[in-house]
Design a protein around this motif. Sequence first.
Motif, short mmCIF file in Angstrom:
data_model
loop_
_atom_site.label_atom_id
_atom_site.label_comp_id
_atom_site.label_asym_id
_atom_site.label_seq_id
_atom_site.Cartn_x
_atom_site.Cartn_y
_atom_site.Cartn_z
N MET A 126 30.85 -42.85 29.72
CA MET A 126 29.59 -42.82 30.16
C MET A 126 28.99 -41.34 30.23
SD MET A 126 27.03 -44.11 31.48
CE MET A 126 27.33 -45.73 31.54
N PHE A 127 30.03 -40.26 30.47
CA PHE A 127 29.56 -38.94 30.35
C PHE A 127 29.02 -38.80 28.87
CE2 PHE A 127 30.78 -34.69 29.33
CZ PHE A 127 29.88 -34.00 30.03
N ASN A 128 29.98 -38.97 28.02
CA ASN A 128 29.47 -38.61 26.52
C ASN A 128 28.07 -39.21 26.17
OD1 ASN A 128 31.81 -37.14 26.32
ND2 ASN A 128 33.04 -38.84 25.69
N ARG A 129 27.70 -40.64 26.86
CA ARG A 129 26.67 -41.27 26.44
C ARG A 129 25.47 -40.38 26.85
NH1 ARG A 129 26.59 -47.17 27.38
NH2 ARG A 129 24.62 -47.07 26.54
N LEU A 130 25.73 -39.89 28.07
CA LEU A 130 24.59 -39.19 29.03
C LEU A 130 24.38 -37.74 28.42
CD1 LEU A 130 25.81 -39.65 32.53
CD2 LEU A 130 23.65 -40.34 31.55
N ARG A 131 25.64 -37.00 27.92
CA ARG A 131 25.58 -35.97 27.19
C ARG A 131 24.74 -35.87 25.97
NH1 ARG A 131 27.94 -30.74 27.53
NH2 ARG A 131 27.67 -31.28 29.86
N ARG A 132 25.22 -36.98 24.99
CA ARG A 132 24.46 -36.94 23.83
C ARG A 132 22.80 -37.37 24.07
NH1 ARG A 132 29.06 -40.26 22.42
NH2 ARG A 132 27.68 -42.09 22.93
N ARG A 133 22.50 -37.92 25.12
CA ARG A 133 21.15 -38.26 25.16
C ARG A 133 20.43 -36.96 25.71
NH1 ARG A 133 16.73 -37.85 25.02
NH2 ARG A 133 14.98 -39.01 25.90
N GLU B 170 25.42 -36.46 34.96
CA GLU B 170 26.66 -35.86 34.30
C GLU B 170 27.52 -35.40 35.38
OE1 GLU B 170 25.86 -32.90 31.40
OE2 GLU B 170 24.48 -34.34 30.29
N LEU B 171 27.18 -34.64 36.33
CA LEU B 171 28.09 -34.12 37.48
C LEU B 171 28.50 -35.39 38.22
CD1 LEU B 171 25.39 -31.28 38.86
CD2 LEU B 171 27.65 -31.22 37.61
N VAL B 172 27.75 -36.36 38.55
CA VAL B 172 28.49 -37.69 39.34
C VAL B 172 29.63 -38.29 38.33
CG1 VAL B 172 28.00 -39.88 40.07
CG2 VAL B 172 26.50 -37.90 40.71
N ALA B 173 29.22 -38.34 36.98
CA ALA B 173 30.14 -38.89 35.99
C ALA B 173 31.42 -38.00 35.83
CB ALA B 173 29.45 -39.04 34.49
N LYS B 174 31.17 -36.72 36.13
CA LYS B 174 32.34 -35.49 35.99
C LYS B 174 33.40 -35.89 37.42
CE LYS B 174 30.65 -31.88 33.60
NZ LYS B 174 30.33 -30.44 33.26
N VAL B 175 32.56 -36.14 38.53
CA VAL B 175 33.23 -36.29 39.59
C VAL B 175 34.26 -37.61 39.77
CG1 VAL B 175 33.00 -36.50 42.28
CG2 VAL B 175 31.91 -34.61 40.92
N ALA B 176 33.47 -38.74 39.36
CA ALA B 176 34.27 -39.88 39.29
C ALA B 176 35.26 -39.81 38.28
CB ALA B 176 33.14 -40.96 38.87
N HIS B 177 35.34 -39.35 37.21
CA HIS B 177 36.30 -39.13 36.26
C HIS B 177 37.45 -38.20 36.73
CE1 HIS B 177 38.49 -37.38 32.98
NE2 HIS B 177 37.94 -38.22 31.98
N ALA C 132 39.49 -40.13 39.23
CA ALA C 132 40.02 -41.28 39.03
C ALA C 132 41.61 -40.96 38.44
CB ALA C 132 39.32 -42.18 37.67
N GLY C 133 41.53 -39.48 38.20
CA GLY C 133 42.88 -38.85 37.80
C GLY C 133 42.92 -38.97 36.30
N VAL C 134 41.85 -39.19 35.69
CA VAL C 134 41.84 -39.10 34.28
C VAL C 134 41.79 -37.95 33.55
CG1 VAL C 134 40.77 -39.95 31.98
CG2 VAL C 134 40.82 -41.41 34.16
N ARG C 135 42.88 -37.56 32.42
CA ARG C 135 43.04 -36.30 31.93
C ARG C 135 41.89 -36.40 30.78
NH1 ARG C 135 44.99 -33.00 35.03
NH2 ARG C 135 46.16 -31.75 33.54
N PRO C 136 41.51 -35.18 30.31
CA PRO C 136 41.36 -33.99 31.09
C PRO C 136 40.25 -33.81 32.23
CG PRO C 136 40.13 -33.62 29.02
CD PRO C 136 40.64 -35.12 29.05
N PRO C 137 40.71 -32.97 33.14
CA PRO C 137 39.79 -32.92 34.35
C PRO C 137 38.89 -32.01 33.82
CG PRO C 137 41.61 -31.49 34.23
CD PRO C 137 42.05 -32.58 33.34
N PHE C 138 37.54 -32.36 34.46
CA PHE C 138 36.40 -31.72 34.01
C PHE C 138 36.16 -30.26 34.97
CE2 PHE C 138 34.80 -35.64 32.40
CZ PHE C 138 34.23 -35.14 31.24
N ASP C 139 35.10 -29.68 35.09
CA ASP C 139 34.96 -28.39 35.79
C ASP C 139 35.27 -28.75 37.32
OD1 ASP C 139 34.12 -27.49 33.64
OD2 ASP C 139 31.88 -28.03 34.06
#
Length: 66
Positions: free
Chosen positions: A1-8, A28-35, A38-45
């Motif tokens: 989802m983050f990638n789709r938001l960023r591309r748009r 984008e910020l909410v997607a980063k926090v959710a990511h 979830a503990g998925v790598r790599p972590p965002f800022d």
Amino acid sequence: MFNRLRRRSLDQIAPLNEQQVLLFTLAELVAKVAHKAAGVRPPFDYDSGWRIGPVTHRLMSATDGA
């Protein structure tokens, strides 16, 4: 989802207005926090969550709270 938001949000063919930029930034910020939660790598800022409040405030100011 983050990638789709960023591309748009970076699409130069159909640029966003100021309110849309803030809305997409918030999404984008909410997607980063959710990511990250979830503990998925790599972590965002590490500070993504802290930026949600100020961006939300700017968005509400830009829309006159509507």
